[in-house]
Design a protein around this motif. Structure first.
Motif, short mmCIF file in Angstrom:
data_model
loop_
_atom_site.label_atom_id
_atom_site.label_comp_id
_atom_site.label_asym_id
_atom_site.label_seq_id
_atom_site.Cartn_x
_atom_site.Cartn_y
_atom_site.Cartn_z
N ASP A 174 28.36 13.97 17.61
CA ASP A 174 27.33 14.06 16.78
C ASP A 174 26.10 13.26 16.96
N PRO A 175 24.88 13.71 16.36
CA PRO A 175 23.74 13.02 16.39
C PRO A 175 23.66 11.74 15.94
N VAL A 176 22.82 11.02 16.21
CA VAL A 176 22.61 9.68 15.69
C VAL A 176 21.14 9.53 15.10
N ASP A 217 15.35 28.25 13.78
CA ASP A 217 16.66 28.17 12.81
C ASP A 217 17.27 26.71 13.33
N HIS A 218 18.04 26.02 12.37
CA HIS A 218 18.46 24.76 12.64
C HIS A 218 20.06 24.87 12.09
N PRO A 219 20.80 25.51 12.89
CA PRO A 219 22.38 25.84 12.51
C PRO A 219 23.31 24.58 12.61
N TYR A 243 19.48 19.08 8.31
CA TYR A 243 18.79 17.81 8.43
C TYR A 243 18.34 17.65 10.05
N VAL A 244 18.88 18.39 10.91
CA VAL A 244 18.50 18.21 12.42
C VAL A 244 17.85 19.55 12.46
N TYR A 245 16.75 19.32 13.13
CA TYR A 245 15.88 20.22 13.34
C TYR A 245 16.24 21.14 14.59
N GLY A 246 16.39 22.56 14.85
CA GLY A 246 16.57 23.40 15.85
C GLY A 246 18.03 23.32 16.44
N TYR A 247 17.79 23.85 17.62
CA TYR A 247 19.07 24.04 18.40
C TYR A 247 19.48 22.78 19.20
#
Length: 234
Positions: A65-67, A107-109, A113-117
Motif C-alpha cells: 500500500d502507499p505511504v 482516473d484514480h482506481p 485519495y491516491v491520484y492516478g494510476y
C-alpha cells in the motif's frame, strides 16, 4: 382555446427554444474540459522530481500500500533512489499529466485519495484507449508525453514524463532532465498524448451534466419571470 392557456403554451415554447442552444454547447464544453496543458505537465514534472506528489502519497514497494507523506515535501534520499524497477513512477506521471499538472482528468482506481494510476500497464492502457497513440521514435514526441520501459523482457515496468530535447523526469529513481536512454531497458514505447483527448471520462460527463442542469434551471426561471412580466403588461 382561452387566452391565458395560449399564453402559457407560448411561454413554454419560447423557454424551450431559448434553452436548446445550451444543449448545443455540450461538445464545446467537453472539449474545454479536456484541454491538455503541456507546459503545466512539464513544469510539474520538473518541480516534483525530488518531491512527493501533491496528493501526499508515495508507493515505496510495488506490491504494498502507499505511504502517507507531506504532499510536495522534499523526498528522503531513500525515496529518491527507491526501487529502480518502478513503484511510484506511474503515480508521479499521473500527477504530472493529470489535474495537478497538465490538467487531464486521470482516473484514480486505486483509491479516491491516491491520484492516478499505480501500475505501468494500467496507465498505458488508459492513455492508449483513445487519449494517446504510439509513435515510432522519441523524435515524434512532444514535451509532456510519456515513455514506458520494459526493463527485462517481462513487460512494461517503468513510466516517465518526456520533457523535450530527448530528456525525461521521473520518480523511482528521481530524475531531472536526464536523457531517456539512461534508463536500462530491453523494450520501450513512446506515447504521444492527443489534445484534446478523444474520450471524456465518466467524471467529466458528470461535471458537464450537472453544469448543464444548473444552467438550464437558472435560465428557465429567469426567462419565465421575464415572459410572465411581458404577458402581464398587455
Amino acid at each position: 382555446m382561452q387566452a391565458p392557456e395560449r399564453s402559457r403554451k407560448r411561454m413554454a415554447f419560447i423557454e424551450c427554444v431559448m434553452i436548446f442552444p445550451l444543449l448545443l454547447m455540450i461538445p464545446c464544453m467537453v472539449q474545454a474540459q479536456q484541454q491538455y496543458h503541456r507546459q503545466g505537465a512539464v513544469a510539474y514534472a520538473q518541480a516534483y522530481f525530488e518531491k512527493y506528489c501533491t496528493d501526499g502519497w508515495i508507493f515505496r514497494t510495488c506490491s504494498g500500500d502507499p505511504v502517507g507523506v507531506i504532499g510536495g515535501g522534499v523526498m528522503t534520499d531513500e525515496d529518491k533512489n527507491a526501487n529502480p524497477h518502478g513503484c511510484d513512477c506511474s503515480h508521479f506521471v499521473s500527477c504530472a499529466i493529470g489535474e495537478p499538472g497538465g490538467g487531464l482528468d486521470v482516473d484514480h482506481p486505486y483509491s479516491p485519495y491516491v491520484y492516478g494510476y499505480v501500475g505501468v500497464v494500467a496507465l498505458g492502457g488508459w492513455l492508449l484507449s483513445g487519449r494517446a497513440e504510439l509513435v515510432d521514435s522519441v523524435n515524434a514526441l512532444q514535451p509532456s508525453d510519456v515513455i514506458q520501459y520494459d526493463r527485462d523482457g517481462t513487460g512494461w515496468k517503468h513510466s516517465v514524463v518526456y520533457v523535450g530535447s530527448e530528456n525525461i523526469c521521473a520518480h523511482s529513481i528521481s530524475r531531472l532532465s536526464e536523457p531517456w536512454s539512461n534508463v536500462d531497458y530491453s523494450g520501450v514505447r513512446f506515447i504521444h498524448i492527443l489534445t484534446p483527448t478523444a474520450i471524456p471520462t465518466l467524471s467529466e460527463w458528470k461535471r458537464i451534466f450537472f453544469t448543464m442542469v444548473m444552467l438550464s434551471l437558472v435560465l428557465a426561471g429567469f426567462i419565465h419571470d421575464i415572459l410572465k412580466k411581458i404577458a402581464n403588461s398587455f
